[in-house]
Design a protein around this motif. Structure first.
Motif, PDB file in Angstrom:
ATOM      1  N   ILE A  84      37.551 -22.131 143.672  1.00 48.92           N
ATOM      2  CA  ILE A  84      37.114 -22.173 145.071  1.00 48.92           C
ATOM      3  C   ILE A  84      37.272 -20.817 145.755  1.00 48.92           C
ATOM      4  O   ILE A  84      36.998 -20.686 146.944  1.00 48.92           O
ATOM      5  CB  ILE A  84      37.892 -23.240 145.875  1.00 48.92           C
ATOM      6  CG1 ILE A  84      39.392 -22.891 145.936  1.00 48.92           C
ATOM      7  CG2 ILE A  84      37.672 -24.625 145.289  1.00 48.92           C
ATOM      8  CD1 ILE A  84      40.164 -23.729 146.943  1.00 48.92           C
ATOM      9  N   ALA A  85      37.720 -19.808 145.003  1.00 45.23           N
ATOM     10  CA  ALA A  85      37.948 -18.481 145.590  1.00 45.23           C
ATOM     11  C   ALA A  85      36.645 -17.908 146.122  1.00 45.23           C
ATOM     12  O   ALA A  85      35.627 -17.897 145.430  1.00 45.23           O
ATOM     13  CB  ALA A  85      38.563 -17.541 144.560  1.00 45.23           C
ATOM     14  N   ARG A  86      36.653 -17.431 147.343  1.00 44.13           N
ATOM     15  CA  ARG A  86      35.457 -16.883 147.971  1.00 44.13           C
ATOM     16  C   ARG A  86      35.212 -15.424 147.598  1.00 44.13           C
ATOM     17  O   ARG A  86      34.065 -14.969 147.617  1.00 44.13           O
ATOM     18  CB  ARG A  86      35.556 -17.016 149.498  1.00 44.13           C
ATOM     19  CG  ARG A  86      35.582 -18.471 149.979  1.00 44.13           C
ATOM     20  CD  ARG A  86      35.651 -18.532 151.500  1.00 44.13           C
ATOM     21  NE  ARG A  86      35.668 -19.908 151.973  1.00 44.13           N
ATOM     22  CZ  ARG A  86      34.585 -20.641 152.184  1.00 44.13           C
ATOM     23  NH1 ARG A  86      33.387 -20.119 151.965  1.00 44.13           N
ATOM     24  NH2 ARG A  86      34.692 -21.889 152.612  1.00 44.13           N
ATOM     25  N   THR A  87      36.276 -14.699 147.288  1.00 41.38           N
ATOM     26  CA  THR A  87      36.138 -13.277 146.962  1.00 41.38           C
ATOM     27  C   THR A  87      37.021 -12.943 145.764  1.00 41.38           C
ATOM     28  O   THR A  87      37.994 -13.652 145.472  1.00 41.38           O
ATOM     29  CB  THR A  87      36.548 -12.374 148.139  1.00 41.38           C
ATOM     30  OG1 THR A  87      37.922 -12.649 148.490  1.00 41.38           O
ATOM     31  CG2 THR A  87      35.654 -12.615 149.348  1.00 41.38           C
ATOM     32  N   ARG A 141      45.914  -6.547 134.997  1.00 37.73           N
ATOM     33  CA  ARG A 141      45.841  -6.601 136.459  1.00 37.73           C
ATOM     34  C   ARG A 141      46.301  -7.963 136.954  1.00 37.73           C
ATOM     35  O   ARG A 141      45.879  -9.006 136.436  1.00 37.73           O
ATOM     36  CB  ARG A 141      44.417  -6.315 136.941  1.00 37.73           C
ATOM     37  CG  ARG A 141      44.338  -6.175 138.467  1.00 37.73           C
ATOM     38  CD  ARG A 141      43.130  -5.356 138.877  1.00 37.73           C
ATOM     39  NE  ARG A 141      41.881  -6.090 138.812  1.00 37.73           N
ATOM     40  CZ  ARG A 141      41.324  -6.704 139.869  1.00 37.73           C
ATOM     41  NH1 ARG A 141      41.943  -6.689 141.054  1.00 37.73           N
ATOM     42  NH2 ARG A 141      40.174  -7.312 139.753  1.00 37.73           N
ATOM     43  N   ILE A 142      47.155  -7.935 137.961  1.00 37.94           N
ATOM     44  CA  ILE A 142      47.735  -9.154 138.514  1.00 37.94           C
ATOM     45  C   ILE A 142      47.481  -9.163 140.017  1.00 37.94           C
ATOM     46  O   ILE A 142      47.890  -8.241 140.726  1.00 37.94           O
ATOM     47  CB  ILE A 142      49.251  -9.210 138.250  1.00 37.94           C
ATOM     48  CG1 ILE A 142      49.520  -9.190 136.742  1.00 37.94           C
ATOM     49  CG2 ILE A 142      49.875 -10.433 138.888  1.00 37.94           C
ATOM     50  CD1 ILE A 142      50.976  -9.076 136.393  1.00 37.94           C
ATOM     51  N   PRO A 143      46.807 -10.184 140.547  1.00 40.52           N
ATOM     52  CA  PRO A 143      46.558 -10.224 141.994  1.00 40.52           C
ATOM     53  C   PRO A 143      47.832 -10.518 142.769  1.00 40.52           C
ATOM     54  O   PRO A 143      48.728 -11.215 142.287  1.00 40.52           O
ATOM     55  CB  PRO A 143      45.535 -11.358 142.137  1.00 40.52           C
ATOM     56  CG  PRO A 143      45.784 -12.247 140.965  1.00 40.52           C
ATOM     57  CD  PRO A 143      46.213 -11.336 139.845  1.00 40.52           C
ATOM     58  N   THR A 144      47.914  -9.989 143.966  1.00 42.12           N
ATOM     59  CA  THR A 144      49.048 -10.271 144.851  1.00 42.12           C
ATOM     60  C   THR A 144      48.622 -11.184 145.992  1.00 42.12           C
ATOM     61  O   THR A 144      49.300 -11.273 147.022  1.00 42.12           O
ATOM     62  CB  THR A 144      49.627  -8.963 145.415  1.00 42.12           C
ATOM     63  OG1 THR A 144      48.583  -8.227 146.063  1.00 42.12           O
ATOM     64  CG2 THR A 144      50.221  -8.124 144.303  1.00 42.12           C
ATOM     65  N   VAL A 145      47.477 -11.847 145.830  1.00 39.87           N
ATOM     66  CA  VAL A 145      47.021 -12.883 146.765  1.00 39.87           C
ATOM     67  C   VAL A 145      46.916 -14.188 146.001  1.00 39.87           C
ATOM     68  O   VAL A 145      46.948 -14.212 144.767  1.00 39.87           O
ATOM     69  CB  VAL A 145      45.654 -12.514 147.389  1.00 39.87           C
ATOM     70  CG1 VAL A 145      45.789 -11.279 148.259  1.00 39.87           C
ATOM     71  CG2 VAL A 145      44.599 -12.297 146.317  1.00 39.87           C
ATOM     72  N   ASP A 146      46.780 -15.284 146.717  1.00 38.29           N
ATOM     73  CA  ASP A 146      46.785 -16.602 146.091  1.00 38.29           C
ATOM     74  C   ASP A 146      45.500 -16.850 145.305  1.00 38.29           C
ATOM     75  O   ASP A 146      44.408 -16.854 145.865  1.00 38.29           O
ATOM     76  CB  ASP A 146      46.937 -17.676 147.181  1.00 38.29           C
ATOM     77  CG  ASP A 146      47.064 -19.073 146.601  1.00 38.29           C
ATOM     78  OD1 ASP A 146      47.308 -19.181 145.381  1.00 38.29           O
ATOM     79  OD2 ASP A 146      46.899 -20.049 147.360  1.00 38.29           O
ATOM     80  N   THR A 147      45.656 -17.047 143.992  1.00 43.90           N
ATOM     81  CA  THR A 147      44.519 -17.399 143.137  1.00 43.90           C
ATOM     82  C   THR A 147      44.782 -18.727 142.426  1.00 43.90           C
ATOM     83  O   THR A 147      44.301 -18.970 141.323  1.00 43.90           O
ATOM     84  CB  THR A 147      44.254 -16.305 142.085  1.00 43.90           C
ATOM     85  OG1 THR A 147      45.425 -16.133 141.272  1.00 43.90           O
ATOM     86  CG2 THR A 147      43.903 -14.982 142.753  1.00 43.90           C
ATOM     87  N   SER A 148      45.535 -19.601 143.094  1.00 43.49           N
ATOM     88  CA  SER A 148      45.969 -20.855 142.470  1.00 43.49           C
ATOM     89  C   SER A 148      44.801 -21.701 141.994  1.00 43.49           C
ATOM     90  O   SER A 148      44.859 -22.315 140.924  1.00 43.49           O
ATOM     91  CB  SER A 148      46.820 -21.666 143.456  1.00 43.49           C
ATOM     92  OG  SER A 148      47.931 -20.926 143.887  1.00 43.49           O
TER      93      SER A 148
END
Length: 291
Positions: free
Chosen positions: A219-222, A208-215
């Protein structure tokens, strides 16, 4: 590998979603009237939760800063290999359960982090299903992979895996971000040595690869949702895979390489049903002809 007693191993690292994968397999087994025995990888941890904590502290004091559940020393891998060998030859073996949460604690009457007693696998089963961290290990004198007839890898890209672990450990176990970060760093050598190499020998990988910023996963909130992800499906041997059929059945899918297909994250269950059902039926059919 055994025609009479086939084994399916699903290998996934922490936060890879192997629980939902097991649900998909249970649906296939129920629909196709296949009687399966189940083994959880956590059952073969060497220590219970409290014992693991104490042993990790002892290893730390002795200068080993990388002792983890990912590695050989934290698990009963020889015993796991023996169960695979035993089932492949006789259809029998032993396993136990690791008490993960409150629901399991109430079910087994044991504290969270404990093990149940060892018990025999159900008799007269059609197939053995394993899901955990080490279903395709080769090395350290071990070759668990040789006994599995169908090896499947399920793993998110690394930043997504870290996000999932941070959220799970903070929300379910009360850890701080700093605590989880230290655990991630402690596990990294074993992750590279024991977890990653398994996905080379697996027959099918789902990543699975996210298409949102997970840099910055710390600090990711969700956690990125399935709808915010794509899944790369890689076949070790693409011969016999009906790619045109899969592309026609899974909307917005496409081929990225000659052995790989990319699908929307929300279509993972459908893709697994389409891809894995004929593979499982082939194993069971071979078994029944050999009986």
């Amino acid at each position: 590998m055994s025609i009479r007693h086939p084994i399916i191993s699903v290998t996934g690292s922490s936060g890879s979603g192997t629980t939902s994968v097991r649900t998909t397999f249970e649906q296939i087994f129920r629909r196709e009237k296949i009687k399966a025995a189940f083994i959880e990888g956590d059952a073969f941890h060497r220590f219970d939760r409290e014992g693991m904590r104490r042993h990790a502290e002892e290893e730390q004091q002795a200068g080993n800063h990388h002792f983890s559940h990912f590695g050989h020393d934290g698990n009963l891998l020889e015993e796991l290999e023996e169960v695979f060998r035993s089932y492949s030859e006789t259809g029998a073996g032993k396993t136990r359960h690791y008490v993960h949460d409150l629901a399991a604690s109430q079910q087994f009457g044991l504290p969270m982090g404990a093990f149940t007693d060892w018990e025999d696998l159900p008799s007269a089963t059609d197939i053995l299903f394993y899901e955990g961290l080490h279903g395709a290990v080769i090395g350290d004198g071990l070759n668990i992979a040789q006994y599995a007839d169908l090896k499947i890898g399920v793993v998110p890209v690394i930043n997504l895996e870290w996000i999932q672990k941070i959220h799970r450990d903070k929300n379910d176990r009360g850890y701080s971000t700093d605590d989880v970060t230290k655990t991630i760093l402690r596990r990294m050598p074993d992750y590279v040595k024991y977890i990653c190499p398994q996905f080379t020998s697996t027959d099918v990988n789902f990543q699975r690869i996210p298409t949102v910023d997970t840099s910055n996963p710390f600090i990711a909130r969700t956690i990125p949702s399935a709808e915010e992800s794509m899944v790369v499906i890689r076949f070790r041997d693409p011969h016999g895979i009906d790619f045109p059929y899969l592309l026609s059945m899974i909307s917005w899918s496409f081929m990225s390489r000659a052995n790989s297909i990319v699908i929307p994250g929300g279509k993972l269950d459908l893709a697994m049903q389409l891809i894995l059902t004929p593979m499982i039926l082939n194993l069971v059919e071979r078994r029944r002809h050999a009986a």
